[in-house]
Structure formats: C-alpha cells, structure tokens
Design an enzyme around this catalytic site. Structure first.
Site, PDB file in Angstrom:
ATOM      1  N   ASP A 108       0.674  -1.189  -0.055  1.00  0.00           N
ATOM      2  CA  ASP A 108      -0.060  -0.166  -0.210  1.00  0.00           C
ATOM      3  C   ASP A 108       0.739   1.426   0.011  1.00  0.00           C
ATOM      4  O   ASP A 108       0.251   2.355   0.174  1.00  0.00           O
ATOM      5  CB  ASP A 108      -0.936  -0.048   1.358  1.00  0.00           C
ATOM      6  N   GLU A 109       2.109   1.221  -0.098  1.00  0.00           N
ATOM      7  CA  GLU A 109       2.766   2.308  -0.339  1.00  0.00           C
ATOM      8  C   GLU A 109       4.222   2.291  -1.011  1.00  0.00           C
ATOM      9  O   GLU A 109       4.523   0.960  -1.394  1.00  0.00           O
ATOM     10  CB  GLU A 109       3.348   3.012   0.988  1.00  0.00           C
TER      11      GLU A 109
END
Length: 367
Positions: A108-109
């Site tokens: 997610d990043e």
C-alpha cells in the site's frame, strides 16, 4: 566550497487504510462502519482498521480483544491478501506511467522519483495530484501523498493531510518544517527512542538540531549520525526500483500459551519448514538465524546467531533454533514464536556515500 545536496523530486504515495478500504469497496454493507481486518480470533491481531474504527482508538498491531473493548460494535473481517495484491498491482501500474523509479515499501505504499518523468511534467505536486486522481478512478480507493526533495521528508509529508490529501515540502521549506515537528513524527523514531529523546529534553526537530553530532552518537550510537543529518534535511538514499530482500521470516501465535520446550520445538519445526519453503521459492539462503519469542505479558525477546556459511534447509535452521531456545530459561509462558533468516546471499556490498553537508540552498525549481 561545500558539496550541495542532490535535489530530487520524490513522491511518497500511501493508500488510506488500504486493507480495510478494499473490504469496504468490495462489500458496500461495510461502508461507513467501524471494521477491523484480522484480529477476530481470541489471540488475533488487527492487521488494519477503517477510519471509522480509528476514531475509537483501534489501530493495526492491536489485539482483537482490546480493539473490541474500545469499539464494541467493531466488525471483524478476514484478511484476503490475494485481493489486496491484485489491487496493489493496479496501483503500481499507474506509478509506472510516470516513472520507472518506483520503490514499493509494501502493498500500500511506494516512493517515486519524478525528477525526470515520462510525462515531462516539471511539477511533482501536479504529478502526485494526477496519480491520486487516477488511483481513485481505476480502483475506487483514496490515496495520500507527500512530495519533497528526499524520501525521508516525503514520507513524513504524506501523513500530514491524511486521509485523501497531499502535502508538498519545497527545498527552502524542508529545514523549517522539520524544526517544528515533534520528534515522534520522524520516520525511524519509535516509541522507545521517542521516550529517550524526551528524557534528554529533545521534543522537537529544533531541539534535535541543537544537539551536536558527538552528543547524538553518544546517546544513540550509529543512529545518532542519522538523526543529525535528517533533521538538517540531509538524506541521500535514492529510490531503488528493485529493493533487495534483507530477511525472510515466519511466525505463529498460539491459541493457548505454551510453557513446555517440547511443545515449542514441535511448533518451531513447523515454522522452520515454512521458512525453508519460502527460502527455496525465492532461491535464497542466509547466515543469521533469529528466534523471536513473545511472552504471555506481550514482552518480546529475540535471540540470534550468525553462521560462517549460508543455510536454507529446515534441519540446519532448526539445529540453530534449538541452540537459541535453550540459550536461557524462559521467563514465563509463550504466546508467539517466530524464526527469521537474514544476511541473505542476495546482498551486495554497500558503496560509501560522500557526505553532504547542507541543504540550505535556494533552488529555482518548480515543485
């Protein structure tokens, strides 16, 4: 003449409550409700919490029991990593429309270096806005972003206007921005380090900047040099498209605490087999074996041993783990055991970087 910092345009994109948001996206009945991904079992741990749940103090890495006490109406959802990976691939595809310099940190990043980009857009701020808009259009999910001259500041900035926002820290704003921050906001300053800094009278970036290199190294060892540099905006780490895996691990939380070493060895044999499978699938081997033990009172202990040769087999891993297990007597019953292998055979010697001394330079670059 002092060396100048290499000025880059770095974006840190961080999905908002990613796992929980995916679950709410896939199940409309969960939207607007307090949900926790994982943590439903008696010994479960929350993997992610929706923003509705966070209002009650529910956080990732919290036990499900504590989470339910904080939020009695909390809805627990089982993790679905295949689905999260599928969405993550869609998001990364968008990143590569702008640059090949993409360094994923997790599903997610990621960091993106857009100093030179495929769109020929000189504004990293505009690129971040475009990327967030495309992510929303393609996946239905919100993302936040931080934009600055290096990875350290960009990561801090991405948290400023969460959720569904972004923050740009231009070259001339970096040092003043860092000076105003509470040190607990600094990436790399955990709970223990934060408390130690507070005891030493270091509460803000300005306080940290006032300390000499000698003082910081005396109290924080090698990390002291890192803190001395980053608070001055000095962080030369490049965005690395292919991040080398540094360790590989497997662990298990037990439904009931165990105190017998015999039972522990049985569980550790299963965990060692899982580690072996993971090593083989990635064609890796390692020299350092670490045994992770979490006790009934949640205190954590690690014991490690580094070998002269690389190993990957369950038998050799377990042999070292046995030695570590009996290294000293258990404090009390155990709720979790884990094994990790590091110093992998994919590591390359680090090149020494020429130290840079200043970022106080006014740049006529559009940010």
């Amino acid at each position: 003449m002092q060396d100048e910092m290499p000025i880059r345009k770095i974006i840190h994109v961080d999905m908002d409550a990613f796992y929980a948001s995916v679950e709410q996206l896939d199940n409309p009945e969960l939207r607007g409700k307090a949900i926790a991904v994982g943590g439903s079992s008696v010994r479960g741990v929350v993997s992610a919490a929706s923003y509705e749940a966070r209002k009650f103090g529910v956080r990732s890495a919290m036990s499900g029991t504590v989470a339910r006490k904080l939020c009695p109406d909390l809805i627990f959802v089982r993790t679905n990593f295949d689905r999260y990976k599928e969405v993550s691939k869609q998001i990364r595809k968008i990143f590569f429309e702008y640059t090949d310099l993409v360094e994923p940190l997790s599903l997610d990043e990621a960091y993106l270096d857009v100093t030179e980009n495929k769109k020929g857009n000189p504004s990293a701020t505009m690129i971040a806005t475009e990327i967030r808009k495309k992510i929303k259009e393609k996946t239905g999910l919100n993302a936040s972003a931080g934009i600055s001259v290096n990875k350290f500041v960009a990561k801090i900035a991405s948290d400023i206007n969460k959720p569904n926002g972004q923050k740009t820290i231009g070259p001339e704003e970096v040092v003043p921005f860092l000076e105003t921050l509470d040190v607990k906001k600094f990436y790399g300053v955990g709970k223990v380090t934060k408390e130690k800094m507070y005891r030493l009278g270091i509460f803000t970036g300005k306080d940290l900047k006032s300390k000499s290199l000698e003082f910081l190294e005396e109290h924080f060892g090698k990390s002291g040099g890192f803190y001395y540099k980053v608070v001055r905006g000095i962080h030369n780490s490049k965005v690395k498209p292919s991040r080398t895996q540094k360790s590989l691990a497997a662990e298990h939380t037990f439904s009931e605490n165990i105190s017998s070493e015999i039972f522990m060895l049985e569980r550790l044999e299963e965990i060692a087999a899982e580690v072996e499978n993971r090593l083989k699938s990635k064609k890796l081997a390692g020299k350092t074996v670490t045994l992770k033990i979490k006790y009934r009172d949640f205190t954590l202990q690690t014991r490690s041993k580094t070998l002269p040769l690389f190993i990957a087999s369950k038998e050799l891993i377990l042999e070292v783990v046995k030695e570590l297990l009996f290294q000293e007597k258990m404090k009390e019953s155990v709720r979790l055991l884990g094994i990790s292998i590091s110093h992998l055979n994919n590591e390359t010697p680090k090149k020494k970087e020429v130290p840079k001394e200043s970022i106080d330079v006014q740049l006529k670059l559009e940010f």
